[in-house]
Design an enzyme around this catalytic site. Structure first.
Site, PDB file in Angstrom:
ATOM      1  N   TRP A   1       0.836  -1.210   0.000  1.00  0.00           N
ATOM      2  CA  TRP A   1       0.000   0.000   0.000  1.00  0.00           C
ATOM      3  C   TRP A   1       0.864   1.250   0.000  1.00  0.00           C
ATOM      4  O   TRP A   1       0.566   2.226  -0.688  1.00  0.00           O
ATOM      5  CB  TRP A   1      -0.964  -0.008   1.176  1.00  0.00           C
ATOM      6  CG  TRP A   1      -1.880  -1.188   1.153  1.00  0.00           C
ATOM      7  CD1 TRP A   1      -1.940  -2.213   2.056  1.00  0.00           C
ATOM      8  CD2 TRP A   1      -2.868  -1.508   0.144  1.00  0.00           C
ATOM      9  NE1 TRP A   1      -2.891  -3.132   1.682  1.00  0.00           N
ATOM     10  CE2 TRP A   1      -3.475  -2.735   0.522  1.00  0.00           C
ATOM     11  CE3 TRP A   1      -3.291  -0.878  -1.025  1.00  0.00           C
ATOM     12  CZ2 TRP A   1      -4.482  -3.336  -0.245  1.00  0.00           C
ATOM     13  CZ3 TRP A   1      -4.298  -1.471  -1.779  1.00  0.00           C
ATOM     14  CH2 TRP A   1      -4.880  -2.685  -1.391  1.00  0.00           C
TER      15      TRP A   1
ATOM     16  N   ASP B   1      -1.670   6.623   6.477  1.00  0.00           N
ATOM     17  CA  ASP B   1      -2.671   5.648   6.060  1.00  0.00           C
ATOM     18  C   ASP B   1      -2.874   4.686   7.228  1.00  0.00           C
ATOM     19  O   ASP B   1      -2.039   3.827   7.485  1.00  0.00           O
ATOM     20  CB  ASP B   1      -2.168   4.900   4.812  1.00  0.00           C
ATOM     21  CG  ASP B   1      -3.125   3.803   4.347  1.00  0.00           C
ATOM     22  OD1 ASP B   1      -4.153   3.577   5.015  1.00  0.00           O
ATOM     23  OD2 ASP B   1      -2.841   3.177   3.309  1.00  0.00           O
TER      24      ASP B   1
ATOM     25  N   LYS C   1     -11.659  -2.236   7.251  1.00  0.00           N
ATOM     26  CA  LYS C   1     -10.830  -3.098   8.086  1.00  0.00           C
ATOM     27  C   LYS C   1     -11.268  -3.032   9.547  1.00  0.00           C
ATOM     28  O   LYS C   1     -11.528  -4.052  10.152  1.00  0.00           O
ATOM     29  CB  LYS C   1      -9.358  -2.698   7.987  1.00  0.00           C
ATOM     30  CG  LYS C   1      -8.506  -3.268   6.847  1.00  0.00           C
ATOM     31  CD  LYS C   1      -8.954  -3.033   5.481  1.00  0.00           C
ATOM     32  CE  LYS C   1      -8.078  -3.619   4.414  1.00  0.00           C
ATOM     33  NZ  LYS C   1      -7.470  -2.634   3.532  1.00  0.00           N
TER      34      LYS C   1
HETATM   35  C1  LIG Z   1      -6.879  -2.177   2.366  1.00  0.00           C
HETATM   36  C2  LIG Z   1      -5.886  -1.095   2.419  1.00  0.00           C
HETATM   37  C3  LIG Z   1      -5.856  -0.062   1.462  1.00  0.00           C
HETATM   38  C4  LIG Z   1      -6.788  -0.034   0.274  1.00  0.00           C
HETATM   39  O1  LIG Z   1      -8.042   0.336   0.664  1.00  0.00           O
HETATM   40  P1  LIG Z   1      -9.235   0.523  -0.399  1.00  0.00           P
HETATM   41  O2  LIG Z   1     -10.299   1.106   0.478  1.00  0.00           O
HETATM   42  O3  LIG Z   1      -9.551  -0.844  -0.917  1.00  0.00           O
HETATM   43  O4  LIG Z   1      -8.782   1.429  -1.455  1.00  0.00           O
HETATM   44  C5  LIG Z   1      -4.932   0.946   1.621  1.00  0.00           C
HETATM   45  N1  LIG Z   1      -4.069   0.951   2.641  1.00  0.00           N
HETATM   46  C6  LIG Z   1      -4.055  -0.040   3.571  1.00  0.00           C
HETATM   47  C7  LIG Z   1      -3.068   0.025   4.695  1.00  0.00           C
HETATM   48  C8  LIG Z   1      -4.959  -1.080   3.485  1.00  0.00           C
HETATM   49  O5  LIG Z   1      -4.950  -2.056   4.406  1.00  0.00           O
END
Ligand SMILES: *Cc1c(COP(=O)(O)O)cnc(C)c1O
Length: 357
Positions: A101, A168, A192
């Site tokens: 990511w 993030d 998540k």
């Molecule tokens: C799942 C995830 C993403 C992507 O998220 P989307 O909502 O599917 O775009 C980005 N960063 C991290 C750390 C993730 O776990």
């Protein structure tokens, strides 16, 4: 049979949250309307989004002047929205490359300005968090991924720097207390640890709310658009926001982030303890960087992978296969994962050891 959902995302949510959300789909607060069919301008929904915005701040310990938005496009859209809004063509931002990511965020940022990748653990399959990075003090921001969902590493200490961190937090939002003052912008896809798929939470510090850039930005991709309209410029993802609110209320009722952190630390500790004790398994990442959310481990003998997987499946465990780039197993044990599911996994590891050790 009870299902133990170890999915990395969309992931487990508290049962109470699902029950309340289900009722709201039928009839929200005896309004005769479903939460799904209600105008987003209805006072009932305006109350939902306002409470949700306030609870994000309360739980994370952000100031009143922070701005909280609920946007579409997933966390993946923040990979480009952040640099589009905060990285000028003649400026640079610092990034660390700690996983898939983070790498995607770097790729997108390069379309807008200069990116300095301060450190990367790519060469070792992202099995550790690079420490002691030197952050140039004139970086527009430092971008980090607090928890690397795929590889199972996590920042347990954020770098010492005066540069505001853009983080993030998709896979560890609300899982622990954070040093709020370090962050210029926090974003997290809901699916998540916060709610269903379809909404991304973005929290901007007062300084980031004020930051302007010399660039034409499409209206919907400009944070200022959403800030000016109290997160209601267009139709927001109403149901995912509502379910996220229910989850945040649940977290608060559990004792907030301090209590969540204690529970998460304990759940992760006992699972890692068994991984370290059991001669048939081993963890895949540096011990000091182990994630409390995504626990990655492999069998010492590859031939054991399938039979252990089958044993777990027979006992109701689903979605705990490691990402294809790591192999083995990944137990995603977010806030809502009950201790009993982790205890069951531990007992299955012990049973497996007796049979195959
Ligand atoms: C799942 C995830 C993403 C992507 O998220 P989307 O909502 O599917 O775009 C980005 N960063 C991290 C750390 C993730 O776990």
């Amino acid at each position: 049979m009870k299902v133990h959902n170890f999915s990395s995302g969309p992931a487990i949510l508290p049962e109470e949250v699902l029950a309340e959300a289900a009722q709201a789909v039928i009839d929200y607060k005896n309004s005769g309307l479903s939460i799904l069919t209600m105008s987003h301008r209805n006072k009932l929904f305006v109350d939902v989004i306002e409470e949700a915005r306030a609870l994000v701040k309360e739980l994370l310990g952000l100031s009143n002047e922070h701005q909280v938005l609920f946007l579409g496009g997933g966390a993946s859209s923040q990979f480009f929205m952040v640099p589009m809004n905060f990285l000028g063509a003649n400026q640079f931002a610092s990034y660390t490359d700690t996983g898939t990511w983070a790498n995607k965020a770097i790729k997108e940022a390069k379309n807008f300005g200069e990116v300095k990748v301060l450190a990367s653990s790519k060469e070792s399959t992202y099995s550790f968090i690079p420490k002691d990075i030197q952050v140039p003090s004139d970086s527009q921001y430092l971008h980090l991924t607090s928890n690397n969902t795929i590889y199972g590493t996590q920042y347990h200490n954020f770098p010492e720097t005066s540069v505001p961190i853009v983080c993030d937090m998709s896979s560890d939002i609300f899982s622990r207390e954070i040093p709020a003052e370090k962050f210029g912008l926090i974003y997290a896809g809901a699916q998540k640890n916060m709610g269903p798929a379809g909404v991304t939470m973005v929290a901007l510090s007062p300084e980031f709310v004020e930051r302007k850039i010399d660039r034409v930005i499409p209206t919907m991709l400009n944070y200022q658009t959403h800030i000016a309209e109290n997160a209601m410029f267009n139709t927001p993802p109403t149901f995912p926001i509502y379910v996220s609110l229910l989850t945040m209320r649940w977290i608060k009722a559990q004792g907030g982030l301090k209590a969540m952190q204690q529970k998460n630390d304990h759940k992760a500790a006992i699972l890692y303890q068994e991984i370290d004790r059991n001669p048939l398994f081993r963890g895949t990442v540096a011990v000091e960087d182990r994630s409390r959310m995504n626990v990655c481990f492999v069998p010492e003998n590859v031939e054991h992978e399938k039979p252990f997987f089958d044993l777990c499946t027979q006992n109701g465990m689903i979605d705990f296969k490691g990402h294809r780039s790591v192999g083995g197993f990944r137990a995603s044990i977010y806030n809502a994962m009950p201790l009993s599911s982790i205890e069951l996994m531990i007992s299955l590891m012990q049973e497996f050891e007796k049979k195959n050790g």
